[in-house]
Design an enzyme around this catalytic site. Sequence first.
Site, PDB file in Angstrom:
ATOM      1  N   GLN A 101       2.578 -32.929  67.907  1.00 14.85           N
ATOM      2  CA  GLN A 101       1.175 -33.315  68.145  1.00 14.85           C
ATOM      3  C   GLN A 101       1.128 -34.364  69.256  1.00 14.85           C
ATOM      4  OE1 GLN A 101      -0.927 -33.892  64.059  1.00 14.85           O
ATOM      5  NE2 GLN A 101       1.254 -34.242  63.740  1.00 14.85           N
ATOM      6  N   ASN A 102       2.290 -34.817  69.681  1.00 18.38           N
ATOM      7  CA  ASN A 102       2.343 -35.915  70.642  1.00 18.38           C
ATOM      8  C   ASN A 102       2.153 -35.411  72.067  1.00 18.38           C
ATOM      9  OD1 ASN A 102       2.919 -37.414  68.387  1.00 18.38           O
ATOM     10  ND2 ASN A 102       5.138 -37.410  68.731  1.00 18.38           N
ATOM     11  N   VAL A 103       1.623 -36.274  72.901  1.00 19.85           N
ATOM     12  CA  VAL A 103       1.324 -35.894  74.299  1.00 19.85           C
ATOM     13  C   VAL A 103       2.240 -36.642  75.281  1.00 19.85           C
ATOM     14  CG1 VAL A 103      -1.080 -35.342  73.750  1.00 19.85           C
ATOM     15  CG2 VAL A 103      -0.496 -37.668  74.497  1.00 19.85           C
ATOM     16  N   ASP A 104       3.252 -37.337  74.711  1.00 19.95           N
ATOM     17  CA  ASP A 104       4.077 -38.224  75.541  1.00 19.95           C
ATOM     18  C   ASP A 104       5.247 -37.522  76.226  1.00 19.95           C
ATOM     19  OD1 ASP A 104       5.196 -39.628  72.384  1.00 19.95           O
ATOM     20  OD2 ASP A 104       6.028 -37.910  73.473  1.00 19.95           O
ATOM     21  N   HIS A 119      -1.299 -30.560  71.111  1.00 21.37           N
ATOM     22  CA  HIS A 119      -2.422 -31.374  71.605  1.00 21.37           C
ATOM     23  C   HIS A 119      -2.332 -31.655  73.098  1.00 21.37           C
ATOM     24  CE1 HIS A 119      -3.047 -32.932  67.231  1.00 21.37           C
ATOM     25  NE2 HIS A 119      -3.580 -31.756  67.429  1.00 21.37           N
ATOM     26  N   GLY A 188       7.120 -38.233  61.029  1.00 24.77           N
ATOM     27  CA  GLY A 188       6.229 -39.213  61.656  1.00 24.77           C
ATOM     28  C   GLY A 188       4.808 -38.744  61.844  1.00 24.77           C
ATOM     29  N   ASN A 214       9.440 -40.135  56.992  1.00 23.33           N
ATOM     30  CA  ASN A 214       8.289 -40.991  57.253  1.00 23.33           C
ATOM     31  C   ASN A 214       8.538 -42.347  56.608  1.00 23.33           C
ATOM     32  OD1 ASN A 214       5.582 -42.077  57.375  1.00 23.33           O
ATOM     33  ND2 ASN A 214       4.854 -39.980  57.661  1.00 23.33           N
ATOM     34  N   GLU A 216       6.186 -44.012  55.328  1.00 24.38           N
ATOM     35  CA  GLU A 216       5.188 -44.097  54.242  1.00 24.38           C
ATOM     36  C   GLU A 216       5.073 -42.733  53.555  1.00 24.38           C
ATOM     37  OE1 GLU A 216       4.009 -47.898  55.605  1.00 24.38           O
ATOM     38  OE2 GLU A 216       3.186 -46.843  53.859  1.00 24.38           O
ATOM     39  N   ALA A 233      12.214 -42.669  61.834  1.00 23.40           N
ATOM     40  CA  ALA A 233      12.818 -41.482  62.437  1.00 23.40           C
ATOM     41  C   ALA A 233      14.073 -41.831  63.241  1.00 23.40           C
ATOM     42  CB  ALA A 233      11.783 -40.815  63.350  1.00 23.40           C
TER      43      ALA A 233
HETATM   44  C1  BV8 Z   1     -11.013 -29.154  66.233  1.00 26.66           C
HETATM   45  C2  BV8 Z   1      -4.559 -35.777  71.659  1.00 26.66           C
HETATM   46  C3  BV8 Z   1     -12.695 -27.521  66.159  1.00 26.66           C
HETATM   47  C4  BV8 Z   1      -5.307 -36.851  72.332  1.00 26.66           C
HETATM   48  C5  BV8 Z   1      -5.251 -35.754  69.344  1.00 26.66           C
HETATM   49  C6  BV8 Z   1     -15.752 -34.096  63.431  1.00 26.66           C
HETATM   50  C7  BV8 Z   1     -15.984 -33.561  64.682  1.00 26.66           C
HETATM   51  C8  BV8 Z   1     -15.086 -32.700  65.315  1.00 26.66           C
HETATM   52  C9  BV8 Z   1     -13.901 -32.382  64.672  1.00 26.66           C
HETATM   53  C10 BV8 Z   1     -13.671 -32.954  63.443  1.00 26.66           C
HETATM   54  C11 BV8 Z   1     -14.567 -33.782  62.795  1.00 26.66           C
HETATM   55  N1  BV8 Z   1     -14.030 -34.145  61.592  1.00 26.66           N
HETATM   56  C12 BV8 Z   1     -12.823 -33.579  61.452  1.00 26.66           C
HETATM   57  C13 BV8 Z   1     -12.594 -32.857  62.561  1.00 26.66           C
HETATM   58  C14 BV8 Z   1     -11.428 -32.138  62.869  1.00 26.66           C
HETATM   59  C15 BV8 Z   1     -10.589 -33.065  63.769  1.00 26.66           C
HETATM   60  C16 BV8 Z   1      -9.735 -33.896  62.834  1.00 26.66           C
HETATM   61  O1  BV8 Z   1      -8.789 -33.387  62.295  1.00 26.66           O
HETATM   62  N2  BV8 Z   1     -10.121 -35.169  62.636  1.00 26.66           N
HETATM   63  C17 BV8 Z   1      -9.367 -36.022  61.731  1.00 26.66           C
HETATM   64  C18 BV8 Z   1      -9.290 -37.436  62.314  1.00 26.66           C
HETATM   65  C19 BV8 Z   1     -10.091 -36.010  60.374  1.00 26.66           C
HETATM   66  N3  BV8 Z   1      -9.797 -32.206  64.601  1.00 26.66           N
HETATM   67  C20 BV8 Z   1     -10.221 -31.897  65.827  1.00 26.66           C
HETATM   68  O2  BV8 Z   1     -11.218 -32.357  66.368  1.00 26.66           O
HETATM   69  C21 BV8 Z   1      -9.364 -30.876  66.523  1.00 26.66           C
HETATM   70  N4  BV8 Z   1     -10.207 -29.844  67.042  1.00 26.66           N
HETATM   71  O3  BV8 Z   1     -11.088 -29.295  65.038  1.00 26.66           O
HETATM   72  O4  BV8 Z   1     -11.767 -28.286  66.931  1.00 26.66           O
HETATM   73  C22 BV8 Z   1     -13.257 -26.521  67.068  1.00 26.66           C
HETATM   74  C23 BV8 Z   1     -12.871 -25.194  66.924  1.00 26.66           C
HETATM   75  C24 BV8 Z   1     -13.438 -24.247  67.744  1.00 26.66           C
HETATM   76  C25 BV8 Z   1     -14.353 -24.629  68.736  1.00 26.66           C
HETATM   77  C26 BV8 Z   1     -14.721 -25.977  68.892  1.00 26.66           C
HETATM   78  C27 BV8 Z   1     -14.168 -26.949  68.064  1.00 26.66           C
HETATM   79  C28 BV8 Z   1      -8.627 -31.520  67.675  1.00 26.66           C
HETATM   80  C29 BV8 Z   1      -7.649 -32.552  67.139  1.00 26.66           C
HETATM   81  C30 BV8 Z   1      -6.761 -33.062  68.259  1.00 26.66           C
HETATM   82  C31 BV8 Z   1      -7.201 -34.438  68.668  1.00 26.66           C
HETATM   83  N5  BV8 Z   1      -6.250 -34.973  69.643  1.00 26.66           N
HETATM   84  N6  BV8 Z   1      -4.399 -36.162  70.268  1.00 26.66           N
HETATM   85  C32 BV8 Z   1      -4.471 -38.092  72.462  1.00 26.66           C
HETATM   86  O5  BV8 Z   1      -3.303 -38.126  72.055  1.00 26.66           O
HETATM   87  O6  BV8 Z   1      -5.044 -39.049  72.997  1.00 26.66           O
HETATM   88  S1  BV8 Z   1      -5.013 -36.213  67.753  1.00 26.66           S
HETATM   89  C33 BV8 Z   1      -3.945 -37.525  67.559  1.00 26.66           C
HETATM   90  O7  BV8 Z   1      -3.708 -37.548  66.134  1.00 26.66           O
HETATM   91  C34 BV8 Z   1      -2.557 -37.403  68.171  1.00 26.66           C
HETATM   92  O8  BV8 Z   1      -2.260 -36.147  68.707  1.00 26.66           O
HETATM   93  C35 BV8 Z   1      -1.657 -37.644  66.953  1.00 26.66           C
HETATM   94  O9  BV8 Z   1      -0.405 -37.126  67.103  1.00 26.66           O
HETATM   95  C36 BV8 Z   1      -2.463 -36.908  65.951  1.00 26.66           C
HETATM   96  C37 BV8 Z   1      -2.090 -36.930  64.521  1.00 26.66           C
HETATM   97  O10 BV8 Z   1      -1.794 -38.231  64.149  1.00 26.66           O
HETATM   98  P1  BV8 Z   1      -0.267 -38.526  63.750  1.00 26.66           P
HETATM   99  O11 BV8 Z   1       0.604 -37.942  64.803  1.00 26.66           O
HETATM  100  O12 BV8 Z   1      -0.027 -38.084  62.369  1.00 26.66           O
HETATM  101  O13 BV8 Z   1      -0.208 -40.074  63.925  1.00 26.66           O
HETATM  102  P2  BV8 Z   1      -0.733 -41.193  62.910  1.00 26.66           P
HETATM  103  O14 BV8 Z   1      -0.783 -42.486  63.646  1.00 26.66           O
HETATM  104  O15 BV8 Z   1      -1.951 -40.687  62.192  1.00 26.66           O
HETATM  105  O16 BV8 Z   1       0.433 -41.269  61.803  1.00 26.66           O
HETATM  106  C38 BV8 Z   1       1.718 -41.777  62.153  1.00 26.66           C
HETATM  107  C39 BV8 Z   1       2.631 -41.458  60.997  1.00 26.66           C
HETATM  108  O17 BV8 Z   1       3.939 -41.876  61.336  1.00 26.66           O
HETATM  109  C40 BV8 Z   1       2.250 -42.193  59.727  1.00 26.66           C
HETATM  110  O18 BV8 Z   1       2.399 -41.314  58.614  1.00 26.66           O
HETATM  111  C41 BV8 Z   1       3.298 -43.329  59.648  1.00 26.66           C
HETATM  112  O19 BV8 Z   1       3.602 -43.654  58.305  1.00 26.66           O
HETATM  113  C42 BV8 Z   1       4.481 -42.678  60.307  1.00 26.66           C
HETATM  114  N7  BV8 Z   1       5.418 -43.593  60.965  1.00 26.66           N
HETATM  115  C43 BV8 Z   1       5.158 -44.763  61.588  1.00 26.66           C
HETATM  116  N8  BV8 Z   1       6.301 -45.246  62.118  1.00 26.66           N
HETATM  117  C44 BV8 Z   1       7.281 -44.346  61.838  1.00 26.66           C
HETATM  118  C45 BV8 Z   1       6.731 -43.292  61.105  1.00 26.66           C
HETATM  119  N9  BV8 Z   1       7.448 -42.234  60.683  1.00 26.66           N
HETATM  120  C46 BV8 Z   1       8.766 -42.225  60.999  1.00 26.66           C
HETATM  121  N10 BV8 Z   1       9.369 -43.197  61.707  1.00 26.66           N
HETATM  122  C47 BV8 Z   1       8.665 -44.274  62.136  1.00 26.66           C
HETATM  123  N11 BV8 Z   1       9.290 -45.247  62.830  1.00 26.66           N
END
Ligand code: BV8
Length: 247
Positions: A101-104, A119, A188, A214, A216, A233
């Site tokens: 899911q990462n863009v990096d 993504h 992650g 993870n 957490e 990780a």
């Molecule tokens: C879609 C790119 C439909 C950009 C990203 C209202 C309006 C519109 C849509 C929605 C809405 N409500 C819900 C939605 C759906 C929405 C969604 O899911 N929202 C969530 C917040 C509820 N999804 C969308 O909008 C998607 N599109 O639904 O389109 C559609 C269909 C047809 C036609 C039209 C529309 C698009 C989603 C993509 C968004 N873009 N990124 C950018 O990067 O700037 S999302 C962003 O979140 C990143 O990509 C990121 O990777 C991703 C997921 O987050 P995680 O990777 O899990 O990261 P997070 O910080 O959350 O968690 C980190 C984890 O790591 C934790 O668990 C932590 O404990 C752990 N950790 C920390 N340190 C460590 C570790 N683990 C291991 N080692 C460590 N050291």
Amino acid sequence: MSDGLERAAAVLAASRRPVAFTGAGMSKESGIRTFRGEDGYWRQYRAEDLASLEAIRRDPRTVWTWYSQRLLHNESVQPHAGYLALVEAGEYADGLPVITQNVDGLHARAGSREVVELHGSLRSASCTREVSRSFPLNRELLGEIPPRCPCGAALRPDVVLFGEPLPAAPMERALELAASCDLMLVVGTSMVVYPAAMVPYRALEEGAEVLEVNTEPTVLTGEPGVMSLRGPAGGVLPELVDMAWRS
Ligand code: BV8
């Protein structure tokens, strides 16, 4: 709750078609902030205020300042040992494709042979008017904020913004890998963002085991077919691969 490293290593060593699914936590130890952690990007901002087309149209300067900071920071980070462990595991087991899911771009930089970017990436930006026109996203393009197309319209980073559908081909490939793998390393990710979060569930539905790494617990923790290794990780993955194939 964390299962044994030994058992997880035995499962990894026995797998024939392992696949990895990663999120922002995979990049944390390379110095890139997560989205929802204590230092996460979304702590100061709301996702909709930054990573959405509406935000780019309403306030391109704020959104581009954020992306520009991330891109320039990206130039100074390196893939940590956990990335290299996934590459090494690929040499023992079927190439170990990575769905991220990462863009990096760190998995590709580490040397993973197949990286499915659900993504998009920070490698390029496209015109918001002539959407097929795209440009390498680099320091030069960021000389002006927001960067503009020669036609005068603002550019947008080629990442999937909230409210945008995911590109079809990467999602299809991700679901195909999920359906055909026998083990999915889920590393992650908070499993919050859809439809990407469907991918590990598809693997479970098709009979694969999931090994979650993870710091957490997540919604996957404790689910049938899911083993959880609690830790970072960058530390867990090298230990896991060492134990699976080197000791
Ligand atoms: C879609 C790119 C439909 C950009 C990203 C209202 C309006 C519109 C849509 C929605 C809405 N409500 C819900 C939605 C759906 C929405 C969604 O899911 N929202 C969530 C917040 C509820 N999804 C969308 O909008 C998607 N599109 O639904 O389109 C559609 C269909 C047809 C036609 C039209 C529309 C698009 C989603 C993509 C968004 N873009 N990124 C950018 O990067 O700037 S999302 C962003 O979140 C990143 O990509 C990121 O990777 C991703 C997921 O987050 P995680 O990777 O899990 O990261 P997070 O910080 O959350 O968690 C980190 C984890 O790591 C934790 O668990 C932590 O404990 C752990 N950790 C920390 N340190 C460590 C570790 N683990 C291991 N080692 C460590 N050291």
